[in-house]
Design an enzyme around this catalytic site. Structure first.
Site, PDB file in Angstrom:
ATOM      1  CE  LYS A  76      -3.250  -0.049   3.135  1.00  0.00           C
ATOM      2  NZ  LYS A  76      -4.086  -0.168   4.246  1.00  0.00           N
ATOM      3  CB  SER A 113       0.302   9.107   7.345  1.00  0.00           C
ATOM      4  OG  SER A 113      -0.535   8.911   8.374  1.00  0.00           O
ATOM      5  CE  LYS A 143      -2.142  -1.616  11.054  1.00  0.00           C
ATOM      6  NZ  LYS A 143      -2.974  -0.637  10.057  1.00  0.00           N
ATOM      7  N   GLY A 191      -2.457   5.851  13.762  1.00  0.00           N
ATOM      8  CA  GLY A 191      -3.668   5.131  14.285  1.00  0.00           C
ATOM      9  C   GLY A 191      -4.229   3.825  13.612  1.00  0.00           C
ATOM     10  CG  ASP A 192      -5.586  -0.065  12.353  1.00  0.00           C
ATOM     11  OD1 ASP A 192      -5.698   0.047  11.034  1.00  0.00           O
ATOM     12  OD2 ASP A 192      -6.066  -1.175  12.518  1.00  0.00           O
ATOM     13  CG  ASN A 218     -10.960   7.465  10.693  1.00  0.00           C
ATOM     14  OD1 ASN A 218     -10.718   7.370   9.575  1.00  0.00           O
ATOM     15  ND2 ASN A 218     -10.508   8.772  11.337  1.00  0.00           N
ATOM     16  CB  THR A 265      -8.861   6.252   5.562  1.00  0.00           C
ATOM     17  OG1 THR A 265      -7.544   6.578   6.261  1.00  0.00           O
ATOM     18  CG2 THR A 265      -8.490   4.757   5.100  1.00  0.00           C
TER      19      THR A 265
HETATM   20  P1  NDP Z   1     -12.313   2.262  14.177  1.00  0.00           P
HETATM   21  O1  NDP Z   1     -11.816   1.761  15.255  1.00  0.00           O
HETATM   22  O2  NDP Z   1     -12.529   3.792  13.876  1.00  0.00           O
HETATM   23  O3  NDP Z   1     -13.681   1.418  13.833  1.00  0.00           O
HETATM   24  C1  NDP Z   1     -13.663   0.221  13.474  1.00  0.00           C
HETATM   25  C2  NDP Z   1     -15.282  -0.132  13.383  1.00  0.00           C
HETATM   26  O4  NDP Z   1     -15.214  -1.424  13.165  1.00  0.00           O
HETATM   27  C3  NDP Z   1     -16.192   0.125  14.400  1.00  0.00           C
HETATM   28  O5  NDP Z   1     -17.456   0.529  14.015  1.00  0.00           O
HETATM   29  C4  NDP Z   1     -16.319  -1.365  15.076  1.00  0.00           C
HETATM   30  O6  NDP Z   1     -17.251  -1.599  15.636  1.00  0.00           O
HETATM   31  C5  NDP Z   1     -16.148  -2.226  13.649  1.00  0.00           C
HETATM   32  N1  NDP Z   1     -15.655  -3.504  14.067  1.00  0.00           N
HETATM   33  C6  NDP Z   1     -14.401  -3.792  14.494  1.00  0.00           C
HETATM   34  N2  NDP Z   1     -14.373  -5.049  14.810  1.00  0.00           N
HETATM   35  C7  NDP Z   1     -15.329  -5.656  14.343  1.00  0.00           C
HETATM   36  C8  NDP Z   1     -15.610  -7.084  14.280  1.00  0.00           C
HETATM   37  N3  NDP Z   1     -15.082  -8.076  14.620  1.00  0.00           N
HETATM   38  N4  NDP Z   1     -16.919  -7.182  13.683  1.00  0.00           N
HETATM   39  C9  NDP Z   1     -17.987  -6.085  13.209  1.00  0.00           C
HETATM   40  N5  NDP Z   1     -17.512  -4.974  13.426  1.00  0.00           N
HETATM   41  C10 NDP Z   1     -16.194  -4.609  13.895  1.00  0.00           C
HETATM   42  O7  NDP Z   1     -11.273   1.904  12.857  1.00  0.00           O
HETATM   43  P2  NDP Z   1     -10.866   2.345  11.527  1.00  0.00           P
HETATM   44  O8  NDP Z   1     -12.244   2.894  10.989  1.00  0.00           O
HETATM   45  O9  NDP Z   1      -9.653   3.227  11.485  1.00  0.00           O
HETATM   46  O10 NDP Z   1     -10.557   1.294  10.602  1.00  0.00           O
HETATM   47  C11 NDP Z   1     -11.509   0.163  10.102  1.00  0.00           C
HETATM   48  C12 NDP Z   1     -10.436  -0.460   9.171  1.00  0.00           C
HETATM   49  O11 NDP Z   1      -9.969   0.244   7.842  1.00  0.00           O
HETATM   50  C13 NDP Z   1      -9.420  -1.446   9.659  1.00  0.00           C
HETATM   51  O12 NDP Z   1      -9.494  -2.505   8.914  1.00  0.00           O
HETATM   52  C14 NDP Z   1      -8.175  -0.483   9.551  1.00  0.00           C
HETATM   53  O13 NDP Z   1      -7.025  -1.366   9.433  1.00  0.00           O
HETATM   54  C15 NDP Z   1      -8.611   0.076   8.383  1.00  0.00           C
HETATM   55  N6  NDP Z   1      -7.774   0.977   7.772  1.00  0.00           N
HETATM   56  C16 NDP Z   1      -7.879   2.130   8.807  1.00  0.00           C
HETATM   57  C17 NDP Z   1      -7.009   3.466   8.499  1.00  0.00           C
HETATM   58  C18 NDP Z   1      -7.346   4.573   9.128  1.00  0.00           C
HETATM   59  O14 NDP Z   1      -6.847   5.756   8.562  1.00  0.00           O
HETATM   60  N7  NDP Z   1      -8.044   4.693  10.284  1.00  0.00           N
HETATM   61  C19 NDP Z   1      -6.335   3.266   6.953  1.00  0.00           C
HETATM   62  C20 NDP Z   1      -6.323   2.375   6.401  1.00  0.00           C
HETATM   63  C21 NDP Z   1      -6.931   1.100   6.806  1.00  0.00           C
HETATM   64  P3  NDP Z   1     -17.358  -1.112  17.512  1.00  0.00           P
HETATM   65  O15 NDP Z   1     -17.779   0.526  17.142  1.00  0.00           O
HETATM   66  O16 NDP Z   1     -18.663  -1.995  17.893  1.00  0.00           O
HETATM   67  O17 NDP Z   1     -16.147  -1.544  17.965  1.00  0.00           O
END
Ligand code: NDP
Length: 449
Positions: free
Chosen positions: A118, A382, A130, A169-170, A244, A213
């Protein structure tokens, strides 16, 4: 010379079984890339000579540590912390930190491996890494989160730095956690450095990092639809997640004229037949910021339907954007989406589709774009935050938005160049090959010690 992984292993499966035993997510990520890049390696003597594939499927370094921290009640708890410095051939390691009970070495290796490709796709000088911990922040107080971040950084600080490794973050690591981690680094080392990205504006953050993102996912989606003589305007979008990535994907989708009909979290999903809008999204942002809050009250407040314990794959929509977590979209979900007429699957999360779900999309007439291409906008901004920290300057929001749009267009172009066959773009193949070539060329040029 025919390509093999090492003199003692004639199959990738045997190799991974020996050197990455018990790491199913990592195997999944490697297998998916391997299929596409094997012919590229087979046709390149320098790649074979330098044994790039074997070097690429082993992280350069894994740092594992304990994170002892104190609860508000005074109990001492211990979590496991990790940083996987996967590949640094094209720049300092770069990739997020995740706090989630499911975090383990397999998950972080798959994420670090994906991140390597990526980051290369963005065209910016960043290696792949990571990290994270199996710490579960749900229900924890602000003071507990702060103490955990302090303890995590106590163990990690000597392994990171602006020229070494720059985490971000993640899942469950947002602006608040980055603030605590940055503060801990500064107190421990006495240095104010651009050692983390995703910082708040007053201490070196980038104006668009929070949104990058999700916005990038939609800029990428726009190019995909244009390449298929189509447009987002008026399309129904099925989005999973409520964090996010999901929220900012939804925000930009609404701006582009799309109708977002779902969001989800780990408790279930909402179906809003009228579509979300900025008022509803603002409510979700505020509501989900509360520790442990689920989307359920959305249904009552806005007259939508709440389905507990399920993902939204049974809905009918044109564009599907899985934005929650890995392997959330399985074969059954893929078949339902196909039956209901979905045309595009664009991954906002990292590897949200299982291998079987991807096979369903590949066999059908569904356009599929992998997370390593579609969600690269976050790490791209980033990368811009790193450059502005080095210059001790800050760029404005419009400038960064323009750069983000350019980078997503460049990634789309790379996927098109490397992935087009018989007039059809295979985005996975395009992303895998374009990312691989850049890293592999740097590895060959740098030799071995
Ligand atoms: P957040 O923590 O902000 O949000 C994650 C969301 O996914 C929440 O709504 C959470 O639910 C839900 N979730 C987590 N685990 C599960 C599960 N097992 N089953 C169903 N829902 C689930 O994370 P991000 O939005 O930052 O990240 C989301 C994805 O995007 C990840 O794969 C991350 O690696 C990827 N990503 C993020 C980036 C970023 O800039 N933040 C950049 C590139 C990729 P709940 O609220 O109930 O916990």
């Amino acid at each position: 010379m025919s390509f093999s992984l090492s003199p003692n292993h004639d199959s990738l499966e045997a190799y991974l079984k020996q050197f990455a035993a018990g790491e199913p997510e990592f195997h999944q990520a490697v297998n998916e890339v391997m299929e596409d890049i094997k012919p590229v390696i087979d046709n390149n003597e320098a790649y074979k000579q330098a044994n790039v594939f074997e070097r690429l499927v082993n992280p350069e370094r894994i740092i594992k540590f304990q994170v002892p921290w104190q609860t508000d009640a005074g109990d001492i708890r211990v979590n496991r912390g990790y940083r996987v410095q996967f590949n640094g051939a094209i720049g300092p390691y770069k990739g997020g930190i995740r706090f989630h009970p499911t975090v383990n070495q397999s998950i972080l290796k798959f994420l670090g491996f994906e991140q390597t490709f990526k980051n290369a796709l963005t065209g910016l000088p960043m290696g792949g890494g990571k990290g994270g911990s199996d710490f579960d922040p749900s229900g924890r107080s602000d003071a507990e989160i702060m103490r955990f971040c302090n303890a995590f950084m106590q163990a990690l600080h000597s392994h990171i730095g602006p020229d070494i490794d720059v985490p971000a973050g993640d899942i469950n690591v947002g602006a608040r956690e980055i603030g605590y981690l940055f503060g801990a680094y500064r107190r421990i080392t006495g240095r104010f450095q651009g050692v983390l990205t995703g910082k708040a504006l007053p201490y070196g953050g980038s104006p668009l990092r929070t949104e990058a993102t999700g916005y990038g996912v939609m800029y990428f989606a726009q190019h995909i639809l244009e390449a298929h003589d189509d447009s987002i305007d008026g399309k129904a979008l099925i989005i999973s997640g409520a964090g996010n990535v999901a929220i900012h994907t939804a925000e930009k989708a609404c701006e582009m004229g799309g109708k977002v009909i779902s969001l989800s979290d780990s408790s279930g999903f909402i179906y809003d037949a009228d579509g979300l809008d900025s008022e509803k999204l603002d409510w979700v942002k505020t509501h989900k910021a509360k520790s442990g809050a689920t989307l359920e009250p959305y249904a009552k407040k806005f007259g939508a339907k709440w389905t507990p314990g399920k993902a939204p794959w049974g809905l009918t929509g044109d564009i599907v954007l899985p934005c929650a977590t890995q392997n959330e979209l399985d074969e059954e979900g893929a078949k339902q989406l196909l039956k209901n007429g979905a045309k595009y699957v664009i991954e906002g999360a990292n590897m949200p589709s299982t291998a079987d779900a991807k096979s369903v999309f590949a066999d059908a007439d569904i356009v599929f774009a992998p997370g390593k291409a579609a969600n690269a906008g976050g790490v791209a901004v980033s990368g811009l935050e790193i450059s502005q920290n080095r210059k001790r300057q800050s760029d404005d929001r419009d400038e960064i938005d323009a750069r983000l749009r350019e980078i997503m267009e460049h990634i789309h172009e790379s996927c098109r160049e490397e992935g087009t066959r018989d007039g059809k773009i295979n985005y996975s193949k395009g992303a895998n090959i374009a990312g691989f070539r850049k890293v592999a060329d740097a590895m060959v040029a740098q030799g071995v010690g």
